[in-house]
Scaffold this motif. Sequence first.
Motif, short mmCIF file in Angstrom:
data_model
loop_
_atom_site.label_atom_id
_atom_site.label_comp_id
_atom_site.label_asym_id
_atom_site.label_seq_id
_atom_site.Cartn_x
_atom_site.Cartn_y
_atom_site.Cartn_z
N ALA A 190 9.28 -4.03 80.90
CA ALA A 190 10.22 -2.92 80.73
C ALA A 190 9.71 -1.69 81.47
CB ALA A 190 10.40 -2.61 79.24
N ALA A 191 10.63 -0.86 81.91
CA ALA A 191 10.26 0.39 82.58
C ALA A 191 9.56 1.31 81.58
CB ALA A 191 11.50 1.08 83.14
N CYS A 192 8.70 2.15 82.07
CA CYS A 192 7.98 3.10 81.22
C CYS A 192 8.79 4.39 81.15
CB CYS A 192 6.60 3.40 81.79
SG CYS A 192 5.67 4.61 80.83
N GLU A 193 9.27 4.69 79.96
CA GLU A 193 9.93 5.96 79.72
C GLU A 193 8.93 6.81 78.96
OE1 GLU A 193 13.46 7.80 76.96
OE2 GLU A 193 13.66 5.73 77.64
N LEU A 194 8.49 7.90 79.58
CA LEU A 194 7.45 8.73 78.98
C LEU A 194 7.97 9.48 77.76
CD1 LEU A 194 5.70 10.24 82.13
CD2 LEU A 194 4.89 8.40 80.65
N VAL A 195 7.19 9.44 76.68
CA VAL A 195 7.46 10.20 75.46
C VAL A 195 6.14 10.82 75.01
CG1 VAL A 195 9.42 8.77 74.75
CG2 VAL A 195 7.12 8.19 73.97
N ASP A 196 6.22 11.78 74.11
CA ASP A 196 5.01 12.39 73.58
C ASP A 196 4.20 11.39 72.79
OD1 ASP A 196 5.68 14.83 74.69
OD2 ASP A 196 6.62 15.61 72.87
N GLY A 197 2.90 11.45 72.92
CA GLY A 197 2.01 10.57 72.19
C GLY A 197 0.73 10.36 72.94
N ASN A 198 -0.31 10.01 72.23
CA ASN A 198 -1.62 9.79 72.83
C ASN A 198 -2.08 8.37 72.67
OD1 ASN A 198 -2.24 12.32 73.95
ND2 ASN A 198 -2.58 13.13 71.90
N ALA A 199 -1.18 7.43 72.76
CA ALA A 199 -1.57 6.02 72.60
C ALA A 199 -2.50 5.62 73.72
CB ALA A 199 -0.33 5.14 72.61
N PRO A 200 -3.46 4.75 73.41
CA PRO A 200 -4.31 4.24 74.49
C PRO A 200 -3.46 3.45 75.50
CG PRO A 200 -4.89 3.24 72.38
CD PRO A 200 -3.78 4.20 72.13
N LEU A 201 -3.95 3.34 76.68
CA LEU A 201 -3.24 2.57 77.70
C LEU A 201 -3.07 1.15 77.22
CD1 LEU A 201 -5.05 3.82 80.90
CD2 LEU A 201 -2.85 4.56 80.02
N GLY A 202 -1.88 0.59 77.47
CA GLY A 202 -1.62 -0.80 77.14
C GLY A 202 -1.51 -1.09 75.67
N GLU A 203 -1.41 -0.07 74.82
CA GLU A 203 -1.35 -0.28 73.37
C GLU A 203 -0.24 -1.25 72.99
OE1 GLU A 203 -0.07 1.99 69.32
OE2 GLU A 203 0.33 2.89 71.24
N GLY A 204 -0.53 -2.13 72.05
CA GLY A 204 0.48 -3.04 71.54
C GLY A 204 0.74 -4.24 72.43
N GLU A 205 -0.07 -4.42 73.46
CA GLU A 205 0.19 -5.49 74.43
C GLU A 205 -0.95 -6.47 74.49
OE1 GLU A 205 1.05 -3.13 77.85
OE2 GLU A 205 2.98 -2.58 77.10
N GLU A 206 -1.61 -6.72 73.39
CA GLU A 206 -2.71 -7.68 73.38
C GLU A 206 -2.19 -9.06 73.10
OE1 GLU A 206 -5.83 -7.10 74.33
OE2 GLU A 206 -5.28 -5.06 74.71
#
Length: 180
Positions: free
Chosen positions: A164-180
């Motif tokens: 999916a395309a990356c739509e930027l939103v506020d947040g400080n999630a680590p890179l690749g979060e939730g994709e393990e």
Amino acid sequence: MTAIQNESTPATRRRRLLRPAVLAPALGLAAAAAVALPLMFGGTPAYAVAENPDGTVSITINEAKDPKGLEAELQRMGYNIVVDYLPAGKKCATRPRGSTWLSKEQAPLAVFPPTSEDFSGFQIDPAQIKPGQTGVLEFGVNDNAEPGGVIAAIWARVSDGPVAACELVDGNAPLGEGEE
């Protein structure tokens, strides 16, 4: 009669089109000048991409801008890779961005350490991306460091399908979060 012949109207000159053999090199020089002139006057390209003899690709990011240009360059080279720059305080809204992610062990897209000791960028191994798969490069950007930002982190993984395309939103999630 002699006077009339000498006063005849001058012949109109026909404009001739340049032949492709003459036109092609001229256009090539114009394109090279369009790239070289900004560099001659102190401009630096935002990124540089080079294929290595071992099949890896070296990427140097000089300024954290134009991720879609880098993505287009990699795709012109034949690599199905998505590139996103995530400014500090931002994350991609869609998590996870793909349905199945290969582990770093299954598909080590990033080459670490780089195969060249004097190389200051990073390397990827596009051979890790098989048909139907998508490589993803996410760059965390510390945009407070200097104009154009500085790359603070790199996340390189392979999805077993589309991303999916990356739509930027506020947040400080680590890179690749939730994709393990």
